[in-house]
Scaffold this motif. Structure first.
Motif, PDB file in Angstrom:
ATOM      1  N   ILE A 199      -3.491 -25.265  32.915  1.00 31.95           N
ATOM      2  CA  ILE A 199      -3.921 -23.875  33.043  1.00 31.95           C
ATOM      3  C   ILE A 199      -4.297 -23.319  31.671  1.00 31.95           C
ATOM      4  CG2 ILE A 199      -3.205 -21.562  33.788  1.00 31.95           C
ATOM      5  CD1 ILE A 199      -1.298 -23.035  35.767  1.00 31.95           C
ATOM      6  N   MET A 200      -3.449 -23.606  30.674  1.00 32.76           N
ATOM      7  CA  MET A 200      -3.767 -23.260  29.294  1.00 32.76           C
ATOM      8  C   MET A 200      -4.344 -24.510  28.622  1.00 32.76           C
ATOM      9  SD  MET A 200      -2.983 -20.054  28.759  1.00 32.76           S
ATOM     10  CE  MET A 200      -3.446 -19.583  30.427  1.00 32.76           C
ATOM     11  N   SER A 201      -5.582 -24.810  28.946  1.00 31.60           N
ATOM     12  CA  SER A 201      -6.243 -26.047  28.523  1.00 31.60           C
ATOM     13  C   SER A 201      -6.502 -26.058  27.013  1.00 31.60           C
ATOM     14  CB  SER A 201      -7.574 -26.182  29.255  1.00 31.60           C
ATOM     15  OG  SER A 201      -8.447 -25.139  28.839  1.00 31.60           O
ATOM     16  N   PRO A 202      -6.840 -27.225  26.447  1.00 34.01           N
ATOM     17  CA  PRO A 202      -7.212 -27.252  25.031  1.00 34.01           C
ATOM     18  C   PRO A 202      -8.319 -26.264  24.688  1.00 34.01           C
ATOM     19  CG  PRO A 202      -6.825 -29.478  25.794  1.00 34.01           C
ATOM     20  CD  PRO A 202      -6.743 -28.596  27.008  1.00 34.01           C
ATOM     21  N   ALA A 203      -9.296 -26.090  25.565  1.00 35.35           N
ATOM     22  CA  ALA A 203     -10.370 -25.126  25.298  1.00 35.35           C
ATOM     23  C   ALA A 203      -9.831 -23.701  25.278  1.00 35.35           C
ATOM     24  CB  ALA A 203     -11.461 -25.258  26.361  1.00 35.35           C
ATOM     25  N   GLN A 204      -8.911 -23.395  26.185  1.00 36.15           N
ATOM     26  CA  GLN A 204      -8.304 -22.067  26.207  1.00 36.15           C
ATOM     27  C   GLN A 204      -7.467 -21.837  24.959  1.00 36.15           C
ATOM     28  OE1 GLN A 204      -8.819 -19.774  28.496  1.00 36.15           O
ATOM     29  NE2 GLN A 204      -7.333 -18.228  27.868  1.00 36.15           N
ATOM     30  N   ARG A 205      -6.718 -22.849  24.566  1.00 34.97           N
ATOM     31  CA  ARG A 205      -5.912 -22.739  23.340  1.00 34.97           C
ATOM     32  C   ARG A 205      -6.811 -22.514  22.131  1.00 34.97           C
ATOM     33  NH1 ARG A 205      -3.007 -27.576  25.422  1.00 34.97           N
ATOM     34  NH2 ARG A 205      -3.674 -28.777  23.600  1.00 34.97           N
ATOM     35  N   ALA A 206      -7.924 -23.244  22.069  1.00 34.37           N
ATOM     36  CA  ALA A 206      -8.840 -23.104  20.938  1.00 34.37           C
ATOM     37  C   ALA A 206      -9.441 -21.706  20.889  1.00 34.37           C
ATOM     38  CB  ALA A 206      -9.943 -24.156  21.016  1.00 34.37           C
ATOM     39  N   ALA A 207      -9.825 -21.178  22.041  1.00 34.95           N
ATOM     40  CA  ALA A 207     -10.399 -19.833  22.069  1.00 34.95           C
ATOM     41  C   ALA A 207      -9.386 -18.794  21.600  1.00 34.95           C
ATOM     42  CB  ALA A 207     -10.877 -19.506  23.482  1.00 34.95           C
ATOM     43  N   ILE A 254       5.107 -10.501  18.392  1.00 40.21           N
ATOM     44  CA  ILE A 254       4.702 -10.840  19.754  1.00 40.21           C
ATOM     45  C   ILE A 254       4.898 -12.329  19.932  1.00 40.21           C
ATOM     46  CG2 ILE A 254       2.804 -10.963  21.414  1.00 40.21           C
ATOM     47  CD1 ILE A 254       1.529  -8.568  19.930  1.00 40.21           C
ATOM     48  N   GLY A 255       5.592 -12.696  20.999  1.00 40.18           N
ATOM     49  CA  GLY A 255       5.766 -14.096  21.352  1.00 40.18           C
ATOM     50  C   GLY A 255       5.250 -14.336  22.752  1.00 40.18           C
ATOM     51  N   THR A 256       4.459 -15.377  22.946  1.00 41.78           N
ATOM     52  CA  THR A 256       3.916 -15.671  24.268  1.00 41.78           C
ATOM     53  C   THR A 256       4.017 -17.165  24.552  1.00 41.78           C
ATOM     54  OG1 THR A 256       1.951 -15.536  25.686  1.00 41.78           O
ATOM     55  CG2 THR A 256       1.562 -15.778  23.323  1.00 41.78           C
ATOM     56  N   VAL A 257       4.599 -17.499  25.691  1.00 45.18           N
ATOM     57  CA  VAL A 257       4.688 -18.877  26.140  1.00 45.18           C
ATOM     58  C   VAL A 257       3.828 -19.010  27.393  1.00 45.18           C
ATOM     59  CG1 VAL A 257       6.218 -20.741  26.877  1.00 45.18           C
ATOM     60  CG2 VAL A 257       7.042 -19.029  25.254  1.00 45.18           C
ATOM     61  N   ASN A 258       2.904 -19.950  27.401  1.00 41.53           N
ATOM     62  CA  ASN A 258       2.013 -20.187  28.544  1.00 41.53           C
ATOM     63  C   ASN A 258       1.089 -19.013  28.827  1.00 41.53           C
ATOM     64  OD1 ASN A 258       3.452 -22.586  28.971  1.00 41.53           O
ATOM     65  ND2 ASN A 258       4.825 -21.623  30.434  1.00 41.53           N
ATOM     66  N   GLY A 259       0.922 -18.103  27.901  1.00 38.12           N
ATOM     67  CA  GLY A 259       0.079 -16.937  28.142  1.00 38.12           C
ATOM     68  C   GLY A 259      -0.959 -16.750  27.063  1.00 38.12           C
ATOM     69  N   LEU A 260      -1.682 -17.817  26.730  1.00 40.01           N
ATOM     70  CA  LEU A 260      -2.631 -17.780  25.617  1.00 40.01           C
ATOM     71  C   LEU A 260      -3.984 -17.264  26.108  1.00 40.01           C
ATOM     72  CD1 LEU A 260      -0.341 -19.708  24.719  1.00 40.01           C
ATOM     73  CD2 LEU A 260      -2.036 -20.975  23.446  1.00 40.01           C
ATOM     74  N   ILE A 261      -4.035 -15.984  26.432  1.00 37.80           N
ATOM     75  CA  ILE A 261      -5.292 -15.401  26.904  1.00 37.80           C
ATOM     76  C   ILE A 261      -6.037 -14.773  25.732  1.00 37.80           C
ATOM     77  CG2 ILE A 261      -4.315 -14.942  29.181  1.00 37.80           C
ATOM     78  CD1 ILE A 261      -4.476 -11.878  28.221  1.00 37.80           C
ATOM     79  N   THR A 262      -7.354 -14.714  25.869  1.00 40.44           N
ATOM     80  CA  THR A 262      -8.168 -14.000  24.884  1.00 40.44           C
ATOM     81  C   THR A 262      -8.453 -12.598  25.405  1.00 40.44           C
ATOM     82  OG1 THR A 262     -10.126 -15.010  25.874  1.00 40.44           O
ATOM     83  CG2 THR A 262      -9.217 -16.060  23.915  1.00 40.44           C
ATOM     84  N   GLY A 263      -8.756 -11.692  24.485  1.00 40.83           N
ATOM     85  CA  GLY A 263      -8.975 -10.299  24.850  1.00 40.83           C
ATOM     86  C   GLY A 263     -10.426  -9.882  24.679  1.00 40.83           C
ATOM     87  N   ARG A 264     -10.640  -8.590  24.767  1.00 40.86           N
ATOM     88  CA  ARG A 264     -11.993  -8.065  24.574  1.00 40.86           C
ATOM     89  C   ARG A 264     -12.391  -8.209  23.108  1.00 40.86           C
ATOM     90  NH1 ARG A 264     -10.805  -3.043  28.601  1.00 40.86           N
ATOM     91  NH2 ARG A 264      -9.305  -2.582  26.967  1.00 40.86           N
ATOM     92  N   PRO A 265     -13.684  -8.431  22.838  1.00 35.79           N
ATOM     93  CA  PRO A 265     -14.137  -8.712  21.469  1.00 35.79           C
ATOM     94  C   PRO A 265     -13.690  -7.645  20.476  1.00 35.79           C
ATOM     95  CG  PRO A 265     -15.898  -9.166  23.014  1.00 35.79           C
ATOM     96  CD  PRO A 265     -14.799  -8.528  23.809  1.00 35.79           C
ATOM     97  N   GLY A 266     -13.113  -8.120  19.391  1.00 35.03           N
ATOM     98  CA  GLY A 266     -12.749  -7.248  18.280  1.00 35.03           C
ATOM     99  C   GLY A 266     -11.390  -6.592  18.382  1.00 35.03           C
TER     100      GLY A 266
END
Length: 245
Positions: free
Chosen positions: A170-178, A139-151
């Motif tokens: 939009i993909m902030s450092p906090a979003q990247r970290a999550a 899986i490769g994702t550019v600009n789409g660093l979303i988190t999913g449902r737990p687990g």
């Protein structure tokens, strides 16, 4: 000598008739395949050309649709459709599964060797397929660093490569970290490349319509990100068969 060929494919998803772009490599044998997802604006010639480039390399490639054949040039229209979509993993998975079914049904596709590569919303769709347990090779994702449902990230059974611009609001450092924390906690084989000085959608050539603040093209990093995607495919989805030169 035969060359790469393309055709338009229509299929139902999300209550719409989707219009994808299928690119086939030269030859008649089964090949590894790539499901290619567009930015939130929707399928455009940018993704069609990328699918064609992948077919020239030897992959079957399907650039899939998000909006029933529409390209949402107005940022407000794009947000009105994509914001609820990105908040609904099941809808994203349905869109991804519908396109994946088309790709798997293509006789040239090796159904056991498929990767998902996407940009923005299209990358989020690929990640949700992984979280749903789909047997992808990468899986490769550019600009789409979303988190999913737990687990649910624990269901991802392939390497994940992610790329993002360092100045992407939009993909902030906090979003990247999550995102990276989720991948690490799930035991995923993951990589993140941060492209210095790049904004959101840095990979996408300039467009002739209004874009959101924080969006901008970075030609050098766009080329680097494409090479990184090709390297990911070479590692996880190698073209081991003779192409018949």
């Amino acid at each position: 000598m035969t060359t790469m060929t393309t055709r338009t494919v229509e299929y139902p998803a999300d209550g719409l008739t989707m219009i994808g772009h299928l690119a086939l490599p030269a030859g008649v044998d089964r090949r590894p395949a790539v499901l290619l997802g567009p930015e939130g604006m929707g399928l455009s010639d940018v993704e069609r050309r990328r699918a064609d480039a992948l077919a020239e390399l030897g992959y079957v490639a399907l650039a899939f649709d998000l909006h029933g054949g529409r390209y949402l040039a107005d940022p407000e229209d794009m947000l009105a459709r994509c914001t609820p979509l990105l908040a609904d993993p099941d809808r994203m998975r349905d869109i991804g599964h519908a396109a994946l079914d088309v790709l798997r049904a293509e006789p040239r596709t090796d159904p056991d060797r498929i990767a998902a590569v996407g940009y923005g919303t299209g990358g989020a769709v690929g990640l949700e397929l992984g979280r749903a347990g789909v047997g992808l090779r990468a899986i490769g994702t550019v600009n789409g660093l979303i988190t999913g449902r737990p687990g649910e990230a624990a269901r991802i059974r392939c390497p994940v490569w992610a790329g993002v611009g360092s100045e992407d609001p939009i993909m902030s450092p906090a979003q990247r970290a999550a995102f990276t924390e989720e991948m690490q906690a799930a035991g995923v084989d993951w990589r993140l490349v941060v492209y210095g000085g790049a904004l959101h959608a840095f990979h996408h050539p300039p467009v002739d319509h209004i874009v959101r603040p924080g969006v901008g093209y970075h030609p050098q990093h766009a080329q680097r990100a494409w090479r990184d995607v090709v390297d990911l495919l070479a590692e996880c989805l190698p073209l081991t068969e003779d192409l018949g030169e």
